[in-house]
Write a protein that holds these residues in place. Structure first.
Motif, PDB file in Angstrom:
ATOM      1  N   ASN A   3     -27.885  49.610  10.155  1.00  0.00           N
ATOM      2  CA  ASN A   3     -26.506  49.178  10.058  1.00  0.00           C
ATOM      3  C   ASN A   3     -26.094  49.215   8.594  1.00  0.00           C
ATOM      4  O   ASN A   3     -26.245  48.227   7.879  1.00  0.00           O
TER       5      ASN A   3
ATOM      6  N   TYR B 107     -32.723  46.470   7.571  1.00  0.00           N
ATOM      7  CA  TYR B 107     -31.415  46.214   8.163  1.00  0.00           C
ATOM      8  C   TYR B 107     -30.464  47.365   7.858  1.00  0.00           C
ATOM      9  O   TYR B 107     -29.750  47.850   8.721  1.00  0.00           O
TER      10      TYR B 107
ATOM     11  N   VAL C  97     -21.933  40.519   3.762  1.00  0.00           N
ATOM     12  CA  VAL C  97     -22.278  39.486   4.735  1.00  0.00           C
ATOM     13  C   VAL C  97     -21.200  39.316   5.788  1.00  0.00           C
ATOM     14  O   VAL C  97     -21.481  38.910   6.903  1.00  0.00           O
ATOM     15  N   ASP C  98     -19.955  39.612   5.427  1.00  0.00           N
ATOM     16  CA  ASP C  98     -18.875  39.415   6.389  1.00  0.00           C
ATOM     17  C   ASP C  98     -18.956  40.350   7.584  1.00  0.00           C
ATOM     18  O   ASP C  98     -18.249  40.168   8.565  1.00  0.00           O
ATOM     19  N   GLU C  99     -19.805  41.356   7.467  1.00  0.00           N
ATOM     20  CA  GLU C  99     -19.910  42.291   8.584  1.00  0.00           C
ATOM     21  C   GLU C  99     -21.162  42.060   9.410  1.00  0.00           C
ATOM     22  O   GLU C  99     -21.485  42.833  10.295  1.00  0.00           O
ATOM     23  N   ILE C 100     -21.865  41.000   9.083  1.00  0.00           N
ATOM     24  CA  ILE C 100     -23.118  40.735   9.798  1.00  0.00           C
ATOM     25  C   ILE C 100     -22.930  39.514  10.681  1.00  0.00           C
ATOM     26  O   ILE C 100     -23.128  38.382  10.247  1.00  0.00           O
ATOM     27  N   ASN C 101     -22.490  39.722  11.900  1.00  0.00           N
ATOM     28  CA  ASN C 101     -22.465  38.560  12.803  1.00  0.00           C
ATOM     29  C   ASN C 101     -22.665  38.984  14.245  1.00  0.00           C
ATOM     30  O   ASN C 101     -21.926  38.608  15.134  1.00  0.00           O
ATOM     31  N   LEU C 102     -23.697  39.763  14.455  1.00  0.00           N
ATOM     32  CA  LEU C 102     -24.055  40.131  15.821  1.00  0.00           C
ATOM     33  C   LEU C 102     -24.527  38.891  16.582  1.00  0.00           C
ATOM     34  O   LEU C 102     -24.220  38.697  17.749  1.00  0.00           O
ATOM     35  N   LEU C 103     -25.265  38.049  15.883  1.00  0.00           N
ATOM     36  CA  LEU C 103     -25.791  36.831  16.496  1.00  0.00           C
ATOM     37  C   LEU C 103     -24.886  35.681  16.116  1.00  0.00           C
ATOM     38  O   LEU C 103     -24.728  35.381  14.943  1.00  0.00           O
ATOM     39  N   LYS C 104     -24.306  35.034  17.101  1.00  0.00           N
ATOM     40  CA  LYS C 104     -23.473  33.865  16.805  1.00  0.00           C
ATOM     41  C   LYS C 104     -23.322  32.991  18.028  1.00  0.00           C
ATOM     42  O   LYS C 104     -23.793  33.343  19.106  1.00  0.00           O
ATOM     43  N   GLY C 105     -22.629  31.882  17.868  1.00  0.00           N
ATOM     44  CA  GLY C 105     -22.372  30.971  19.014  1.00  0.00           C
ATOM     45  C   GLY C 105     -23.351  29.873  19.029  1.00  0.00           C
ATOM     46  O   GLY C 105     -24.003  29.550  19.947  1.00  0.00           O
TER      47      GLY C 105
ATOM     48  N   ARG D 271     -20.074  37.850  -1.493  1.00  0.00           N
ATOM     49  CA  ARG D 271     -20.196  38.439  -0.162  1.00  0.00           C
ATOM     50  C   ARG D 271     -21.146  39.633  -0.138  1.00  0.00           C
ATOM     51  O   ARG D 271     -21.259  40.304   0.869  1.00  0.00           O
TER      52      ARG D 271
END
Lengths: 643, 101, 483
Positions: free
Chosen positions: B88, B84, B93-101, B27
């Motif tokens: 931030n 990056y 990696v578990d804290e990187i999910n601004l972009l999703k869906g 991670r």
């Protein structure tokens, strides 16, 4: 090849006006549109003379799509039928374009109006000149599209926007059938080219197709599907409801699209497909009956309407009924003949009423279309009055004007058409009586008597400017003399020039009658024309309280007619309202009904999946890697275990 | 003493798999990055081995290119990571999910 | 001058376009230090590209086939056609980013230089006749686009996009290398033409390791063209990257990916057509399905276009699956058309972006027809084209790939494509609905510029002209590929 320019010139005008209109051309739009459509007219005349000298032009310009055995070509067929249509479309378009310069003067969307109108002319010419069904279908849909744009031209007016939508929806029904018909033709003949399809039309005889377990005659099915499209486009029962509402559009549009050209596309299409229709008696009889019933049905509604344009609109529906009647009894050339004369006198009526509305607009600063609020305009607008009289004489079938020859030809052919024909002749003759009545009623209410509009307006009413009246005079000329190409053989040997000219495409109508019979039919129609005139004269000039009395005496009938047999209400209750309600429930944000259904019904279901699936896209890099690796493993597993 | 080719290939496959596993299981972005380097180098081993056994130079040429590209990749990757990190401050990696869906 | 066996200065001539592009990029980098007006740099970039176009045309006859550098670099119609796509792509990208990059406060010279480098990478990929060259081109393209995606250094979205793109991209290149290595191990060469000969002469077409190598290559190329399930990066990166770069990426790397996929599968592994098409069939169905379905739930237009781009990759794949020259032609034809309509759509998206207004949400399109009728009309054309409604070019593209699927006997594949094409209409036409049937929430002020007008004019005209006269393009593609 130069004839390809006939549709292209208006198209170029469209492109120029739509691209540069807003910023550069503005109110000079007619300087582009009018020469373009006049150029088309000149070329159309040259094409016509070419055809007259015996050259039928059938060229494929290029193939749009070629894939294996599947070819779609863009090509033109200029034969006797399309040559006449070309003349009608381009000549009337030219006059109406000129008229529009005066009528639309000062409108905010002046360039847009000419752009759409040019696009319409282009589409109509493509429809007419096409040499295959697909191109015709393209033109067919394109004229529809332009018609919706132009009906809703004043989109800030809610009624106009609604009328545009209504026309769109009602036409969907017809066009769906037409589309299916075209597909069926392709499946049957393996081609969409007119020459190939019509060449093999004979093979349809006796062929049947299995439809939900019933054996249906293939020719009948194809023809009825095609006729569906014609019913929608030409506003025949039961899809006639859109046309009167379409009068919300500017008057030149009503004249060009909803009287002279587009609505006759259905008639043209049926005539064009005559080799197919000849294969099916059921289809022919359907065409004839729908036409005959529409003719009389629309005429009865027109009797009591008060909106000047609506009266003429119902009159158009009724006259289109005549044309279909003619086609249905096999007298294709009579139908086309009436299409041609009708274009002139009906455009004249519409433009004349436009001239009236225009004049009243200047006096009242508001659009007035209610005839009960007019009256006495004869003295103020002598020229408009005179052309109106000419048009009315022509439409009611007074001898030796254009309408007389074509209407008489239709009634005579119907009379010869056996028992059904006799019945249809009767309907037609009664409709002619009604036509005479409502046409003269319109004249008397509008031009005679005294002005009923309001105090202090009358002195502001003036004759319209030259740019409006000159096209009227040209059309009046047409309304008088257009019929002389089709003089019945009864009067002049070989007088029916148009019938003979069209014979190579449309064939000779069957049936022969005696001279006595012919005089009888003619006499009957002249008699009813005069009778209707006299009744209208008495009711609206002599005893002006009579309409009131009759109206209250036959109140239920009057109400029924005034409300157009409640058909709009019926459709509204049974089809439009439920659809509206359902779609309102789904989502309020979108406000058309048809696209609504498509855009929301199924998508909601898929949307459900979609919202589920999108959660797979978690946003976590590690998961993405995992999905990729899993994908690789799956492919390898597939390689090992499945193959 | 000649080491058979298959040993090299198996070694390469094992290291490649370790790299894949590291990329998927860890991670920490830096560790993931190192795992990718591991995968690239496992390929280098196999390329060099093939090249030697087939006596074709192309493999070794490719190894040099891979090393060069990997260096460029490392530079760019770390630059992106630092860019990056400035906005931030995390490398999980578990804290990187601004972009999703 | 002779530098030894098989190499002389004359031989460099076929490389002129690539060298021109690289030099332009380097000059732009240097000029960036002294030139304050970045627009000048952009114009220079366009000029450099035009010189490269000129070089491509004048060097040899367009369709002439030759390969240089010991058969490592091919110059043929196929490569040249793809190069045209890349040239137009980069010119359009520069045109639509003039004002945009300024608004994003990322108007720096490197941007244009990196566009040049990425394009050079694609051109090398298209011309690659050897897997080594292919790898180098691919990395040149990829490394440049990683940076481009993260160019807006101050924005977290852009950072994250670059990060994800980089990590997954590097992950996928490892697969590419492993595939190359296995191929090399089995055949002893990396030359694409030689591989084909050796595969048949060594009769290793049914070898499991060979299959594994092909699978790995497909995975790596599939990543670039965003095939499901290797597409996971695409939506996130497309959303986060600067919009002009999203436009660039949705066409360039995809086309380059298809160029190498087509060349490697058709030339090197032509004998294994049954094997690779059986892998590609489920992938293409998945791709069309995922792209069309998930796009429906999107509210961000860039993300929606990202899924749309995924779906389009599925359609383009149909022609490759067919495995025939005609199939390849239809795919390449589709790519060209796709470039115009996609670029046009992104140009409108960029126009909505103005100072203090993102304009990326679908909601922002509400009532656009009332406030900006011209822009709405153009968007309508592009949406119609992406849906595949005649007479736009999108219809032609779809028609031919589906026709090829039918000709190849994959009837069910053709039906699937049509079904998903219909489903895709829902989300494309929703944009049209928003524009034409809703009232504007707020007045959207469009960011216009002459170069933007040029880009929109070119894309619109091409979408319409290719829709009405498709044979022009199709004949060009045919003559390039058959050579």
């Amino acid at each position: 090849m130069k004839y390809a320019l006939i549709p292209l010139l208006p198209f170029i005008a469209f492109v120029l006006n739509i691209v540069f209109g807003r910023n550069y051309i503005k109110d000079r739009a007619h300087w582009i549109a009018v020469p373009a459509v006049f150029g088309s007219f000149v070329l159309a005349v040259s094409a016509f003379t070419d055809v007259l000298s015996g050259n039928v032009i059938n060229i494929n310009l290029y193939s749009w799509i070629t894939s294996g055995d599947f070819h779609v070509t863009v090509g033109f067929l200029i034969d006797q039928l399309s040559a006449i249509m070309l003349i009608v479309v381009t000549s009337i378009s030219t006059l109406i374009f000129i008229y529009s310069i005066g009528y639309m003067h000062g409108d905010g969307g002046y360039y847009r109006f000419f752009a759409y109108l040019s696009l319409f002319v282009f589409s109509m010419l493509v429809l007419v000149m096409a040499n295959n069904f697909l191109l015709m279908y393209f033109g067919w849909e394109a004229v529809g599209l332009c018609s919706y744009f132009l009906i809703g031209f004043w989109f800030h007016k809610k009624s106009a926007a609604d009328a545009g939508k209504k026309a769109f929806i009602v036409n969907r029904f017809g066009d769906f059938g037409f589309g299916l018909g075209v597909i069926l033709i392709f499946l049957t003949f393996g081609s969409l080219d007119y020459m190939q399809v019509f060449g093999q039309a004979g093979s349809l005889l006796g062929q049947t197709i299995d439809l939900f377990g019933y054996d249906v005659d293939l020719a009948t099915l194809i023809c009825l599907l095609l006729f569906c499209g014609a019913v929608g486009k030409s506003a025949q029962i039961p899809l006639h409801v859109w046309l009167p509402d379409a009068m919300e559009g500017p008057t030149p549009v009503s004249a060009l699209i909803h009287a002279a050209t587009m609505v006759t596309a259905g008639v043209f299409m049926v005539a064009r497909c005559n080799p197919l229709f000849n294969m099916s008696e059921i289809a022919m009889n359907t065409v004839a009956i729908v036409g005959g019933v529409t003719a009389i049905f629309a005429a009865t509604i027109a009797l009591v309407q008060n909106d000047i344009k609506r009266v003429i609109a119902y009159s158009t529906v009724s006259q289109l009924g005549y044309m279909f009647l003619a086609l249905g009894v096999g007298a294709y050339s009579a139908g086309i003949f009436h299409l041609y004369t009708h274009a002139y006198f009906k455009a004249l009526l519409f433009l004349g009423s436009g001239s009236v509305i225009h004049a009243l607009h200047h006096a009242k600063h508001d659009d007035e279309q209610n005839m009960q609020k007019m009256g006495g305009l004869r003295k103020h607008m002598p020229l408009t009055y005179r052309v109106f009289i000419i048009a009315t004489l022509s439409i009611t079938g007074i001898p030796f004007l254009a309408g007389f020859f074509s209407k008489d030809e239709i009634l005579w052919r119907a009379f010869l058409g056996g028992e059904l024909g006799r019945f249809l002749w009767l309907l037609g003759t009664i409709a002619a009586l009604l036509t005479a009545f409502y046409s003269w009623r319109l004249i008397y209410l509008t031009f005679h008597g005294s002005y009923r509009g309001g105090e202090g307006q009358e002195q502001h009413i003036h004759e319209s400017p030259k740019v409006i009246t000159v096209p009227l005079m040209f059309l009046a000329f047409g309304a008088i003399f257009a019929g002389y190409v089709g003089i019945p053989p009864l009067f002049v040997e070989h007088g029916d020039k148009i019938g003979e000219f069209l014979a190579p495409v449309l064939g000779h109508p069957e049936g022969h009658g005696t001279h006595v019979q012919e005089f009888f039919v003619m006499g009957a129609s002249i008699f009813v024309a005069l009778a209707g005139w006299i009744v209208a004269y008495t009711m609206y000039l002599k005893k002006t309280d009579l309409p009131q009395k009759i109206g209250s005496l036959f109140k239920p009938i009057h109400t029924l007619l005034f409300n157009k047999y409640y058909i709009d209400e019926l459709y509204s209750r049974s089809i439009v309202q439920p659809v509206l309600k359902a779609s309102d429930k789904i989502i309020l944000a979108f406000d058309t009904y048809v696209i609504e259904g498509i855009v929301n019904g199924l998508p909601n279901l898929i949307g459900l999946f979609s919202r589920k699936f999108r959660t797979v896209q978690t946003g976590f890099l590690a998961n993405y890697g995992l999905v990729m690796a899993f994908g690789v493993l799956c492919i390898i597993g597939y390689m090992i275990f499945v193959r | 003493m000649l080491v058979p080719l298959s040993w090299y290939i198996i070694l390469s496959a094992v290291i490649f798999s370790i790299g894949v596993f590291g990329f998927l299981a860890r991670r920490n972005l830096i560790i993931m990055f190192i795992s990718i380097e591991l995968m690239l180098n496992s390929v280098n081993i196999s390329l060099a081995a093939f090249s030697h056994y087939l006596q074709v130079m192309r493999g070794q040429i490719l190894v040099f290119f891979v090393i060069t590209v990997a260096a460029a990749e490392a530079a760019i990757g770390l630059a992106i990571l630092i860019a990056y990190y400035k906005n931030n401050p995390t490398i999980k990696v578990d804290e990187i999910n601004l972009l999703k869906g | 001058m002779d530098f030894g066996a098989g190499f002389s200065l004359i031989d460099i001539r076929p490389l002129t376009p690539e060298i021109t592009m690289i030099c332009t990029g380097l000059i732009l980098l240097l000029l960036d230090l002294v030139v304050k007006k970045k627009e000048a740099i952009a114009v220079l970039g366009i000029i450099g590209t035009i010189v490269a176009i000129f070089a491509t045309y004048r060097l040899y006859a367009f369709n002439e086939t030759r390969s240089i550098f010991l058969e490592m670099f091919a110059l043929d119609g196929y490569a040249n056609f793809f190069k045209i796509i890349f040239y137009i792509n980069v010119i359009l990208t520069i045109c639509i980013s003039f004002r945009y990059m300024k608004i994003e406060k990322a108007s720096i010279g490197e941007y244009y230089a990196l566009l040049m480098f990425a394009t050079t990478g694609m051109m090398i990929m298209a011309s690659a006749a050897d897997l080594i060259v292919l790898y180098l081109g691919l990395e040149l393209m990829a490394l440049s686009t990683y940076i481009l995606a993260g160019l807006m250094r101050k924005q977290r979205k852009s950072n994250e996009a670059a990060l994800k793109y980089f990590f997954l991209g590097a992950f996928s290149s490892a697969f590419l290398l492993y595939g190359i290595s296995l191929t090399f191990g089995l055949t002893g060469t990396t030359n694409i033409q030689d591989i084909a000969g050796l595969v048949s002469s060594l009769s290793i077409a049914d070898n499991a390791i060979m299959h594994l190598a092909v699978v790995f290559l497909i995975v790596a190329f599939g990543f670039k063209i965003a095939l499901v399930p290797f597409h996971m990066w695409a939506p996130d990166v497309y959303e986060g990257a600067p919009t002009s770069i999203t436009a660039f990426m949705s066409v360039g790397p995809k086309a380059a990916g298809f160029a190498v996929l087509g060349r490697v599968l058709f030339e090197a592994f032509g004998d294994m057509q049954i094997m690779w098409s059986s892998i590609l069939v489920p992938l293409s169905i998945l791709t069309m399905a995922v792209g069309s379905i998930i796009a429906l739930a999107q509210t961000n237009i860039k993300r929606m276009l990202a899924y749309s781009s995924v779906a389009h990759a599925g359609y383009i794949l149909l022609g490759i699956i067919a495995g025939t020259t005609d199939g390849l032609i239809s795919s390449v034809n589709y790519l060209m058309i796709y470039m115009f309509m996609n670029m046009g759509a992104f140009a409108i998206v960029i126009m909505l972006r103005s100072e203090g207004f993102q304009g990326e949400e679908l909601e922002d399109y509400k009532g656009l027809a009332k406030t900006n009728p011209a822009a709405a009309a153009l968007m309508l054309v592009f949406m119609f084209s992406l849906t595949g409604i005649p007479p736009t070019a999108g219809f032609i593209g779809k028609f031919y790939v589906i026709m090829e699927a039918i000709n190849a006997g994959d009837m069910y594949l053709a039906i699937t494509a049509v079904v998903f094409s219909v489903i895709s209409a829902f989300f494309y036409l929703r944009v049209v609905m928003y524009m034409y049937m809703n009232d504007p929430k707020e007045t959207v002020i469009l960011t216009k510029s002459p170069s933007m007008t040029f880009a929109l004019a070119l894309t619109t005209v091409m979408v319409l002209v290719l829709g009405v006269f498709p044979s022009v393009l199709l004949n060009l593609v045919r003559s390039s590929i058959i050579s």
